[in-house]
Enzyme design. Structure first.
Site, short mmCIF file in Angstrom:
data_model
loop_
_atom_site.label_atom_id
_atom_site.label_comp_id
_atom_site.label_asym_id
_atom_site.label_seq_id
_atom_site.Cartn_x
_atom_site.Cartn_y
_atom_site.Cartn_z
N ASN A 103 34.94 42.52 48.50
CA ASN A 103 35.97 43.52 48.19
C ASN A 103 35.38 44.82 47.79
O ASN A 103 34.11 44.89 47.31
CB ASN A 103 36.90 43.01 47.13
CG ASN A 103 37.77 41.67 47.30
OD1 ASN A 103 37.77 41.57 48.77
ND2 ASN A 103 38.38 41.14 46.46
N ILE A 104 35.98 45.76 48.28
CA ILE A 104 35.45 47.13 47.84
C ILE A 104 36.37 47.98 46.82
O ILE A 104 36.28 48.97 46.70
CB ILE A 104 35.59 47.92 49.50
CG1 ILE A 104 36.96 47.99 49.78
CG2 ILE A 104 34.55 47.45 50.28
CD1 ILE A 104 37.04 48.57 51.03
N ASP A 105 37.21 46.89 46.30
CA ASP A 105 38.14 47.70 45.25
C ASP A 105 37.60 47.85 43.83
O ASP A 105 38.39 48.43 42.79
CB ASP A 105 39.48 46.90 45.25
CG ASP A 105 39.35 45.42 44.76
OD1 ASP A 105 38.30 45.11 44.06
OD2 ASP A 105 40.06 44.91 45.82
N HIS A 120 29.91 44.84 50.41
CA HIS A 120 30.44 45.90 51.49
C HIS A 120 30.77 47.31 50.62
O HIS A 120 31.48 47.99 51.10
CB HIS A 120 31.87 45.24 52.01
CG HIS A 120 31.63 44.04 52.83
ND1 HIS A 120 32.67 43.26 53.35
CD2 HIS A 120 30.42 43.70 53.44
CE1 HIS A 120 32.15 42.38 54.25
NE2 HIS A 120 30.85 42.62 54.01
N CYS A 131 23.23 64.57 51.35
CA CYS A 131 22.47 64.43 50.18
C CYS A 131 22.52 63.49 49.37
O CYS A 131 21.96 63.48 48.34
CB CYS A 131 22.52 65.72 49.69
SG CYS A 131 24.40 65.64 48.74
N CYS A 155 26.22 70.42 49.71
CA CYS A 155 25.31 70.67 50.78
C CYS A 155 26.21 70.87 52.29
O CYS A 155 25.51 70.86 53.15
CB CYS A 155 24.20 69.81 50.96
SG CYS A 155 24.95 68.10 51.72
N SER A 193 38.82 34.44 51.07
CA SER A 193 38.30 34.95 52.01
C SER A 193 38.51 34.21 53.53
O SER A 193 38.57 33.12 53.35
CB SER A 193 36.66 34.84 51.83
OG SER A 193 36.32 35.45 52.91
N ASN A 218 41.83 29.15 49.59
CA ASN A 218 42.46 30.33 50.20
C ASN A 218 43.87 29.71 51.06
O ASN A 218 43.99 28.57 51.14
CB ASN A 218 41.60 30.50 51.48
CG ASN A 218 41.68 31.88 52.13
OD1 ASN A 218 41.51 33.03 51.65
ND2 ASN A 218 41.98 31.71 53.37
P1 NAD Z 1 40.32 38.76 55.04
O1 NAD Z 1 41.63 39.82 55.17
O2 NAD Z 1 39.70 38.64 56.37
O3 NAD Z 1 41.17 37.35 54.58
C1 NAD Z 1 41.73 37.39 53.39
C2 NAD Z 1 42.07 35.99 53.41
O4 NAD Z 1 42.75 35.75 51.99
C3 NAD Z 1 43.19 35.39 54.36
O5 NAD Z 1 42.56 34.34 54.98
C4 NAD Z 1 44.56 34.98 53.46
O6 NAD Z 1 45.14 33.84 54.10
C5 NAD Z 1 43.77 34.89 52.22
N1 NAD Z 1 44.91 35.31 51.19
C6 NAD Z 1 45.84 36.21 51.09
N2 NAD Z 1 46.36 36.20 50.02
C7 NAD Z 1 45.78 35.42 49.20
C8 NAD Z 1 45.93 34.66 47.99
N3 NAD Z 1 47.11 35.27 46.96
N4 NAD Z 1 45.14 33.76 47.31
C9 NAD Z 1 44.44 33.13 48.18
N5 NAD Z 1 44.03 33.48 49.35
C10 NAD Z 1 44.69 34.70 50.04
O7 NAD Z 1 39.49 39.16 53.72
P2 NAD Z 1 37.97 39.06 53.92
O8 NAD Z 1 37.62 37.52 54.16
O9 NAD Z 1 37.63 39.48 52.53
O10 NAD Z 1 37.28 39.96 54.94
C11 NAD Z 1 36.34 40.56 54.37
C12 NAD Z 1 36.69 42.03 54.61
O11 NAD Z 1 37.91 42.53 54.09
C13 NAD Z 1 35.77 42.64 54.19
O12 NAD Z 1 35.18 43.60 54.91
C14 NAD Z 1 36.25 43.41 52.69
O13 NAD Z 1 35.43 44.64 52.58
C15 NAD Z 1 37.43 43.83 53.42
N6 NAD Z 1 38.75 43.98 52.66
C16 NAD Z 1 38.46 44.22 51.28
C17 NAD Z 1 39.70 44.60 50.42
C18 NAD Z 1 39.55 44.70 48.94
O14 NAD Z 1 38.84 45.42 48.38
N7 NAD Z 1 40.74 44.40 48.50
C19 NAD Z 1 40.93 44.69 51.12
C20 NAD Z 1 41.13 44.37 52.44
C21 NAD Z 1 39.96 44.21 53.12
#
Ligand code: NAD
Length: 254
Positions: A103-105, A120, A131, A155, A193, A218
């Site tokens: 996650n990037i949040d 990420h 810079c 810059c 994930s 998940n």
């Molecule tokens: P993804 O979107 O590929 O998969 C998310 C998974 O979470 C899905 O399989 C879904 O079924 C599941 N899901 C949804 N709600 C849920 C819940 N309440 N409880 C449990 N599971 C739940 O995300 P990922 O696997 O993290 O993919 C990686 C990419 O997504 C990364 O590159 C990441 O940087 C990026 N990303 C980050 C954010 C964030 O920072 N919040 C948001 C969107 C995407």
């Protein structure tokens, strides 16, 4: 549900080196859309235009309008949810040694988690591609009114979120630390994930090959469900908040 939760509690109780690996599903309950799955961002926005380094360098306006209209308002408003706090509680109780997140949040850190590896990057920071100066997302958001797309005030270099776009490598230090954690844990807990983005999604396999148990929480199925000791297709917060509830008669959390 009760049976699998009890099984997960037993697995956590037996673990000495628990590592959690989190994805966008963990923050979905904080109001941040996932990328894939129902309502995922990539169902509306083409990742090859909005998160691809080659396209960004050619035309950064796509990303910056996405940042202004979608990304910034969502991230600004988002707060950690019970699943983030449950992982903080596991750390406080001495059970959880490391969080590896895609996650990037920044919500793990806002919740109070101390050991976080960000694979990420973090979208709350904006970096100058020339810079390397870092700016807060608030600073750059305000700047968009005067300059679009925004350039570095120092810059004039191109500004980019401090995250990994498609076509870019993962930060080597974070990846090395994550590999080390995966190789040396005895329990690898995946939460929220899809496990389809590599190399991050290789980490559960690496943990497993080095003798760790693998547990996946998940909503949807993942490609690694078949090699996990336990798979729970439920919402992250529902599962994790029950896990950390203390039972005084049995000692630690269980
Ligand atoms: P993804 O979107 O590929 O998969 C998310 C998974 O979470 C899905 O399989 C879904 O079924 C599941 N899901 C949804 N709600 C849920 C819940 N309440 N409880 C449990 N599971 C739940 O995300 P990922 O696997 O993290 O993919 C990686 C990419 O997504 C990364 O590159 C990441 O940087 C990026 N990303 C980050 C954010 C964030 O920072 N919040 C948001 C969107 C995407």
């Amino acid at each position: 549900m009760e049976e699998v939760i009890n099984k997960l509690k037993d697995i956590i109780a037996d673990s000495k080196h628990l590592v959690a690996f989190t994805g966008a599903g963990l923050s979905a309950e904080s109001g941040i859309p996932t990328y894939r799955g129902a309502g995922g961002l990539w169902t509306t926005y083409d990742p090859m235009k909005y998160a691809n380094i080659h396209f960004f360098l050619e035309d950064p306006t796509y990303y910056w309008s996405f940042f202004r209209d979608v990304r910034y308002p969502i991230i600004k408003k988002a707060k950690p949810n019970p699943a983030h706090y449950a992982l903080v509680e596991l750390e406080k109780q001495g059970k959880l040694s490391q969080v590896i997140t895609q996650n990037i949040d920044g919500l793990h850190q806002i919740a109070g988690q101390s050991n976080v590896i960000e694979l990420h990057g973090n979208t709350r920071q904006i970096v100058c591609m020339e810079c390397k100066w870092l700016f807060s997302m608030e600073t750059v958001y305000k700047r968009l009114e005067q300059e679009f797309p925004p350039n570095c005030p120092r810059c004039k270099g191109l500004l980019k979120p401090d995250t990994v776009f498609f076509g870019e490598s993962l930060p080597q230090k974070a990846l090395n630390e994550a590999m080390h954690a995966a190789q040396n844990c005895d329990l690898f807990l995946v939460v929220g994930s899809s496990l389809v983005v590599s190399p991050a999604a290789q980490l559960p396999r690496i943990a497993k090959e080095n003798g760790a148990s693998l547990v996946i929480v998940n909503i949807d199925i993942t490609p690694l469900d078949g090699i996990a000791e336990l798979v729970i297709h439920e919402q992250a917060s529902q599962v994790l908040s029950v896990i950390i509830q203390r039972d005084e008669s049995q000692g630690w959390a269980l």
